[in-house]
Design a protein around this motif. Sequence first.
Motif, PDB file in Angstrom:
ATOM      1  N   ALA A 294       0.707  -1.092  -0.244  1.00 23.96           N
ATOM      2  CA  ALA A 294      -0.090  -0.261  -0.377  1.00 23.96           C
ATOM      3  C   ALA A 294       0.906   1.122   0.740  1.00 23.96           C
ATOM      4  O   ALA A 294       0.782   2.361  -0.435  1.00 23.96           O
ATOM      5  CB  ALA A 294      -1.723   0.436   1.253  1.00 23.96           C
ATOM      6  N   VAL A 295       1.993   1.656   1.496  1.00 26.97           N
ATOM      7  CA  VAL A 295       2.995   2.471   1.242  1.00 26.97           C
ATOM      8  C   VAL A 295       3.196   3.209  -0.711  1.00 26.97           C
ATOM      9  O   VAL A 295       3.541   3.710  -0.968  1.00 26.97           O
ATOM     10  CB  VAL A 295       3.392   1.914   2.233  1.00 26.97           C
ATOM     11  N   THR A 296       4.036   1.443  -0.798  1.00 25.69           N
ATOM     12  CA  THR A 296       4.261   2.049  -2.238  1.00 25.69           C
ATOM     13  C   THR A 296       3.837   2.540  -3.470  1.00 25.69           C
ATOM     14  O   THR A 296       3.972   3.436  -3.889  1.00 25.69           O
ATOM     15  CB  THR A 296       4.871   0.654  -3.188  1.00 25.69           C
ATOM     16  N   THR A 297       2.791   1.566  -3.285  1.00 23.36           N
ATOM     17  CA  THR A 297       1.203   2.640  -4.687  1.00 23.36           C
ATOM     18  C   THR A 297       0.964   3.957  -4.387  1.00 23.36           C
ATOM     19  O   THR A 297       1.046   4.538  -5.080  1.00 23.36           O
ATOM     20  CB  THR A 297      -0.041   2.239  -4.729  1.00 23.36           C
ATOM     21  N   TYR A 298       0.818   4.747  -2.825  1.00 26.63           N
ATOM     22  CA  TYR A 298       0.541   5.424  -2.288  1.00 26.63           C
ATOM     23  C   TYR A 298       1.433   6.309  -3.006  1.00 26.63           C
ATOM     24  O   TYR A 298       1.709   7.779  -3.125  1.00 26.63           O
ATOM     25  CB  TYR A 298       0.022   5.931  -1.333  1.00 26.63           C
ATOM     26  N   ALA A 299       2.776   6.096  -2.467  1.00 25.73           N
ATOM     27  CA  ALA A 299       4.423   7.011  -2.974  1.00 25.73           C
ATOM     28  C   ALA A 299       4.456   6.851  -4.163  1.00 25.73           C
ATOM     29  O   ALA A 299       4.312   7.735  -4.857  1.00 25.73           O
ATOM     30  CB  ALA A 299       5.035   5.807  -2.534  1.00 25.73           C
ATOM     31  N   GLY A 300       3.986   6.161  -5.456  1.00 28.36           N
ATOM     32  CA  GLY A 300       4.249   6.191  -6.506  1.00 28.36           C
ATOM     33  C   GLY A 300       2.944   7.153  -6.887  1.00 28.36           C
ATOM     34  O   GLY A 300       2.994   8.021  -7.908  1.00 28.36           O
TER      35      GLY A 300
END
Length: 101
Positions: free
Chosen positions: A81-87
């Motif tokens: 989730a963090v990777t998605t939102y960071a992108g």
Amino acid sequence: MGTRYFLALFLILLVLGFEVQGDPVPQQEETASPAMLTKVQESLLGYWDLAKAAAHNLYEKTYLPAMDEKIRDIYSKSTAAVTTYAGIFTDQVISLLKGEH
């Protein structure tokens, strides 16, 4: 249990803050600067090693296999989730800086 970790982290940072703050030392020649840097690095590495040892001991005391699986699952889901939102955030910042709407 999460508040204990935050409390431990806060206390470590507090101790480090007081250690770094210390007594004011008058300016010395530049030849003394590498020695001071070495002392600071050794001090910080010592604190880091102590913190790692304390965290490892705490982990060993509270280890539960079922909780370990749950923690691994939560970690994998949260990092995804963090990777998605960071992108998404990165794309928004880039488009904002380029002026695209």
